[in-house]
Design a protein around this motif. Structure first.
Motif, PDB file in Angstrom:
ATOM      1  N   TYR A  63       0.932  -1.096   0.011  1.00 36.21           N
ATOM      2  CA  TYR A  63       0.054  -0.178   0.028  1.00 36.21           C
ATOM      3  C   TYR A  63       0.721   1.226  -0.106  1.00 36.21           C
ATOM      4  O   TYR A  63       0.409   2.298  -0.599  1.00 36.21           O
ATOM      5  N   TYR A  64       2.018   1.092   0.515  1.00 37.87           N
ATOM      6  CA  TYR A  64       2.995   2.143   0.670  1.00 37.87           C
ATOM      7  C   TYR A  64       3.183   2.684  -1.130  1.00 37.87           C
ATOM      8  O   TYR A  64       3.536   3.764  -1.403  1.00 37.87           O
ATOM      9  N   ASP A  65       3.542   1.344  -1.657  1.00 37.99           N
ATOM     10  CA  ASP A  65       4.027   1.689  -3.043  1.00 37.99           C
ATOM     11  C   ASP A  65       2.878   2.236  -3.863  1.00 37.99           C
ATOM     12  O   ASP A  65       3.017   3.081  -4.898  1.00 37.99           O
ATOM     13  N   GLN A  66       1.635   1.654  -3.351  1.00 36.76           N
ATOM     14  CA  GLN A  66       0.316   2.161  -4.352  1.00 36.76           C
ATOM     15  C   GLN A  66       0.308   3.666  -4.063  1.00 36.76           C
ATOM     16  O   GLN A  66       0.085   4.301  -5.011  1.00 36.76           O
ATOM     17  N   ALA A  67       0.231   4.013  -2.679  1.00 41.29           N
ATOM     18  CA  ALA A  67       0.389   5.694  -2.708  1.00 41.29           C
ATOM     19  C   ALA A  67       1.374   6.248  -3.168  1.00 41.29           C
ATOM     20  O   ALA A  67       1.143   7.513  -3.821  1.00 41.29           O
ATOM     21  N   LEU A  68       2.718   6.062  -3.459  1.00 41.56           N
ATOM     22  CA  LEU A  68       3.885   6.555  -4.139  1.00 41.56           C
ATOM     23  C   LEU A  68       3.409   6.468  -5.457  1.00 41.56           C
ATOM     24  O   LEU A  68       3.665   7.600  -6.211  1.00 41.56           O
ATOM     25  N   ARG A  69       3.095   5.518  -6.294  1.00 38.68           N
ATOM     26  CA  ARG A  69       2.613   5.510  -7.491  1.00 38.68           C
ATOM     27  C   ARG A  69       1.487   6.559  -7.609  1.00 38.68           C
ATOM     28  O   ARG A  69       1.512   7.147  -8.873  1.00 38.68           O
ATOM     29  N   PHE A  70       0.475   6.533  -6.884  1.00 41.43           N
ATOM     30  CA  PHE A  70      -0.665   7.466  -7.145  1.00 41.43           C
ATOM     31  C   PHE A  70      -0.205   8.919  -7.071  1.00 41.43           C
ATOM     32  O   PHE A  70      -0.611   9.707  -7.875  1.00 41.43           O
ATOM     33  N   ILE A  71       0.947   9.187  -6.285  1.00 34.67           N
ATOM     34  CA  ILE A  71       1.598  10.642  -6.281  1.00 34.67           C
ATOM     35  C   ILE A  71       2.151  10.951  -7.518  1.00 34.67           C
ATOM     36  O   ILE A  71       1.938  11.840  -8.401  1.00 34.67           O
ATOM     37  N   GLY A  72       3.021   9.733  -8.241  1.00 32.56           N
ATOM     38  CA  GLY A  72       3.626  10.253  -9.314  1.00 32.56           C
ATOM     39  C   GLY A  72       2.764  10.158 -10.394  1.00 32.56           C
ATOM     40  O   GLY A  72       3.018  11.103 -11.606  1.00 32.56           O
ATOM     41  N   GLU A  73       1.561   9.375 -10.610  1.00 37.75           N
ATOM     42  CA  GLU A  73       0.715   9.524 -11.605  1.00 37.75           C
ATOM     43  C   GLU A  73      -0.029  10.552 -11.753  1.00 37.75           C
ATOM     44  O   GLU A  73      -0.736  11.289 -12.698  1.00 37.75           O
ATOM     45  N   ARG A 133       5.500  12.572   0.082  1.00 40.37           N
ATOM     46  CA  ARG A 133       6.411  11.401  -0.154  1.00 40.37           C
ATOM     47  C   ARG A 133       7.296  11.057   1.122  1.00 40.37           C
ATOM     48  O   ARG A 133       7.645  10.043   1.563  1.00 40.37           O
ATOM     49  N   ALA A 134       7.617  12.318   1.655  1.00 35.67           N
ATOM     50  CA  ALA A 134       8.602  12.044   2.790  1.00 35.67           C
ATOM     51  C   ALA A 134       7.806  11.552   3.909  1.00 35.67           C
ATOM     52  O   ALA A 134       8.327  10.410   4.690  1.00 35.67           O
ATOM     53  N   VAL A 135       6.734  11.520   4.229  1.00 35.05           N
ATOM     54  CA  VAL A 135       5.956  10.752   5.287  1.00 35.05           C
ATOM     55  C   VAL A 135       5.843   9.302   4.819  1.00 35.05           C
ATOM     56  O   VAL A 135       6.169   8.354   5.631  1.00 35.05           O
ATOM     57  N   ILE A 136       5.689   8.892   3.597  1.00 33.87           N
ATOM     58  CA  ILE A 136       5.687   7.585   3.417  1.00 33.87           C
ATOM     59  C   ILE A 136       7.014   7.014   3.478  1.00 33.87           C
ATOM     60  O   ILE A 136       7.251   5.859   3.664  1.00 33.87           O
ATOM     61  N   TYR A 137       8.213   7.934   2.963  1.00 30.91           N
ATOM     62  CA  TYR A 137       9.450   7.335   3.087  1.00 30.91           C
ATOM     63  C   TYR A 137       9.817   6.770   4.542  1.00 30.91           C
ATOM     64  O   TYR A 137      10.308   5.776   4.907  1.00 30.91           O
ATOM     65  N   GLY A 138       9.140   7.670   5.458  1.00 26.83           N
ATOM     66  CA  GLY A 138       9.467   7.397   6.892  1.00 26.83           C
ATOM     67  C   GLY A 138       8.832   6.225   7.479  1.00 26.83           C
ATOM     68  O   GLY A 138       9.501   5.286   8.227  1.00 26.83           O
ATOM     69  N   ASN A 139       7.529   5.861   6.862  1.00 27.64           N
ATOM     70  CA  ASN A 139       7.007   4.886   7.184  1.00 27.64           C
ATOM     71  C   ASN A 139       7.438   3.344   6.612  1.00 27.64           C
ATOM     72  O   ASN A 139       7.368   2.415   7.153  1.00 27.64           O
ATOM     73  N   GLN A 140       7.937   3.664   5.376  1.00 26.47           N
ATOM     74  CA  GLN A 140       8.491   2.375   4.794  1.00 26.47           C
ATOM     75  C   GLN A 140       9.873   1.901   5.429  1.00 26.47           C
ATOM     76  O   GLN A 140      10.256   0.948   5.761  1.00 26.47           O
ATOM     77  N   ALA A 141      10.749   3.272   5.991  1.00 32.56           N
ATOM     78  CA  ALA A 141      11.923   2.909   6.764  1.00 32.56           C
ATOM     79  C   ALA A 141      11.435   2.087   8.032  1.00 32.56           C
ATOM     80  O   ALA A 141      12.502   1.108   8.275  1.00 32.56           O
ATOM     81  N   THR A 142      10.671   2.355   8.627  1.00 35.40           N
ATOM     82  CA  THR A 142      10.192   1.528   9.870  1.00 35.40           C
ATOM     83  C   THR A 142      10.024   0.085   9.474  1.00 35.40           C
ATOM     84  O   THR A 142      10.580  -0.842  10.389  1.00 35.40           O
TER      85      THR A 142
END
Length: 688
Positions: free
Chosen positions: A237-247, A263-272
């Motif tokens: 779902y993080y990847d889906q969110a990033l893809r949605f932003i890019g598109e 994007r920064a918020v999602i990066y932080g969540n992925q890092a966890t």
């Protein structure tokens, strides 16, 4: 009620219409002038106020808007609504110093703008949104019972708007409360529902609905799965969110800062997740990028603080103590400027771990005590949520009671309305009956006239169909004439060219003149035949086939010579009864096709063989042959099996179909044998 005449009936209807019209006008609000909004002008004011907010501060932004609206006497209802909404958001912005009293004041002002009943009904969606905003404020102030009440009232209004965008906001708040209660599975379910609602909403131009909410819900679903220890689902779902932003970021070129923060918020969540999986290198890369983006002025600094705390934990895990110490000091400086309870809690926890690793036990103990005290206080505050399910059930019960009460009131109104409708139905029925009596005779006359018109239309349609068929037949006849005249006229043209060029070394002028005369006669006979019948045999006469074939070869020899080809004739003596002109068309067409589809310097062979009861004429070439895909259609009139000749000659696709009709009219047969790129032989078999 009794009506003595039609006139009195119409008079009653007229009076009733006037009463309804007057009622309608009286229901129109006197705020009509105020509802004329100036969207473009307000957009420019808010854009300028936003710039001032980040450059000069919130108060400077407010002063500018107040001054601009003081010079804006024609501002409409939504113009004021948008002003108060913007200022509310300013004082609720956690990147600045929040002032919740002013937030409350501006929410009340938004209520005041939409308070008149007629206006409130017209802007029902905006009115419902104010309840949600007030619920958010009470929720933030930990006045949970009041927050539930506001959410509940907003829900009732949203249900009546049938707007899934608004519904998704309520659903997401339920999801958020479940998340804070650590009911992550139910929170994920509600966030998915909110995402589905906002993806199907009809709001065409709202940035929050079209972008902010959609990517936010995807990111929050990932966060829930991360809490449920389902890392693969979370990363999906993080990847889906990033893809949605890019598109979709190209659709909002003025929102680049928000895109970067998301994007920064999602990066932080992925890092966890990568930290939990032991992929420290990937986690460190994501955390540094998240901190770099959200540490900037005007960005989501509180999220950067949480990412800094995670980076400190990573450095401790990797025993990079110096870097951990430097990041902890940087985080403390940030927390002194912008307090963040969750980040401070994590800071004390990491500090205790750091001092334990450097063997400063007293410092480690001090920070651990602070961590535990803050955690206990945070847990006590969050414990208030334990009664959420019961509170929501109570509100739902209250909602059902209100619905039953409204339903009873509606039933009374329906009963009164039904009585009024019944009375109107009786009036209308009387008027219809009266009109029907008067118009019955007219209807009968109209029906008779209709029948006459239908009959006339049928006749006209038949005539039109016949004309179209005649037109098609004429067009077909013209195509056939054009096709069959090409051969004799071509022979005449070539003979004239040779006479003009004085090429008399091979033949004398009389030879060419005889050819011209013969071709002209054939053309005239052909035209006469075509005007009466295309393929019908008019009369048969005895024909010496050997001489007949020789004349056909002579006529087309010049055409073959143009492509450096030669025509070879092998003929037995045979005499049969045929229509000379029709058969000339067949043989000329077969030889002309052989020339057209043969390569230069090749030989075309024409043979005549006499048998017991038949004669067989064959025309053989060594040309390009006929592909298997075209063989089935080669004898169709206007066939699609048309190809250009080896020198680009045009093909009309009619000659073979006409030839077969002529041969069959002589009780004969026409067929062919062919191999692609090897050549083709056409056979004509006629009875003696």
């Amino acid at each position: 009620m009794k009506f003595t005449s039609m006139k009195s009936g119409h008079s009653f209807i007229g009076r009733l219409a006037w009463v309804l019209l007057i009622y309608w006008f009286s229901s129109c609000d006197f705020y009509a002038i105020r509802t004329i909004d100036h969207e473009a002008h307000v957009d420019s004011l808010i854009d300028r106020a936003t710039v001032l907010k980040f450059s000069k501060g919130i108060e400077r932004s407010r002063i500018y808007l107040d001054s601009a609206y003081a010079r804006f006497p024609d501002a409409g209802i939504m113009d004021y609504y948008r002003k108060y909404d913007f200022l509310r958001g300013n004082y609720h912005d956690e990147n600045f110093k929040p002032d919740y009293e002013k937030v409350q004041s501006y929410i009340d002002s938004m209520f005041g703008v939409l308070e008149p009943g007629v206006v409130r009904e017209r802007y029902k969606k905006n009115y419902a949104r104010i309840y949600l905003l007030r619920g958010d404020l009470f929720h933030h102030l930990r006045r949970y019972d009041e927050a539930y009440s506001q959410f509940f009232q907003g829900k009732i209004l949203m249900e009546s708007t049938f707007d899934s965008c608004q519904s998704s906001q309520y659903t997401s708040r339920i999801a958020g409360m479940n998340y804070q209660e650590k009911n992550y599975s139910k929170a994920a379910t509600y966030y998915k529902q909110a995402f589905h609602e906002v993806m199907t909403c009809s709001n065409g131009g709202n940035f929050d609905d079209l972008f902010v909410s959609r990517q936010g819900y995807l990111s929050n679903i990932g966060l829930c799965y991360s809490k449920l220890d389902l890392p693969d689902s979370a990363l999906h779902y993080y990847d889906q969110a990033l893809r949605f932003i890019g598109e979709n970021e190209h659709k909002f070129p003025n929102q680049n800062n928000f895109m970067a923060m998301a994007r920064a918020v999602i990066y932080g969540n992925q890092a966890t997740i990568y930290l939990q999986q032991g992929d420290l290198l990937q986690a460190e890369t994501l955390l540094k990028e998240s901190i770099r983006i959200n540490r900037q002025t005007g960005y989501y600094n509180r999220d950067a603080q949480l990412s800094q705390a995670k980076l400190c934990e990573l450095y401790l895990t990797n025993n990079r103590l110096a870097m951990a110490r430097r990041e902890l000091l940087s985080l403390k400086t940030s927390l002194d400027t912008l307090p963040h309870p969750d980040a401070l809690l994590r800071w004390h926890h990491v500090q205790s771990q750091y001092f334990e690793k450097v063997h400063q036990i007293s410092q480690a103990h001090y920070h651990l005590k602070n961590y535990l005290a803050l955690k206990e206080y945070s847990d006590q505050e969050k414990a208030v949520f334990k009664g959420m399910d019961q509170a929501l059930q109570n509100l739902d019960s209250q909602h059902k009671i209100e619905l039953l009460s409204k339903k009873e009131e509606l039933n009374r109104l329906y009963l009164m309305g039904a009585a009024a409708i019944l009375m109107m139905a009786l009036v209308i029925a009387f008027l219809i009956w009266h009109s029907w009596k008067r118009t019955r005779k007219n209807l009968l006359k109209l029906a008779a006239l209709n029948q006459q018109i239908i009959a006339r239309n049928t006749q006209l349609q038949t005539t039109l169909t016949e004309l179209e068929r005649s037109q098609q037949e004429n067009a077909r006849l013209m195509q056939i004439v054009a096709h069959d005249l090409r051969t004799p006229i071509g022979a005449i043209s070539m003979a004239v060219d040779l006479l003009l060029e004085d090429q008399l070394r091979v033949h004398k002028p009389q030879y060419f003149l005889k050819m011209i005369k013969s071709s002209s006669a054939n053309s005239l006979i052909l035209i006469d035949n075509l005007l009466h019948s295309n393929t019908t045999i008019s009369k048969k006469e005895p024909v010496e086939l050997q001489d007949f074939l020789a004349s056909c070869v002579d006529m087309l020899e010049l055409k073959a010579r143009e492509k450096q080809q030669s025509i070879h004739l092998e003929a037995d003596e045979a005499r049969i009864l045929v229509d000379r002109q029709k058969m000339w068309r067949v043989i000329s067409n077969l030889i002309a096709n052989a020339i057209k589809f043969s390569s230069p310097e090749s030989t075309i062979t024409v043979r005549l063989k006499k048998r017991v009861h038949t004669v067989q004429i064959s025309v053989q070439d060594r040309g390009i042959g006929i592909p298997a895909s075209l063989k089935a259609n080669i004898f169709d009139l206007f066939t699609v099996a048309k190809r250009p000749g080896t020198a680009g000659e045009k093909s009309f696709g009619m000659g073979l179909a006409i030839s077969r009709q002529i041969v069959e009219a002589h009780q004969g047969k026409l067929w062919f044998e062919s191999e692609e790129n090897q050549g083709t032989t056409f056979y004509v078999e006629l009875p003696i």
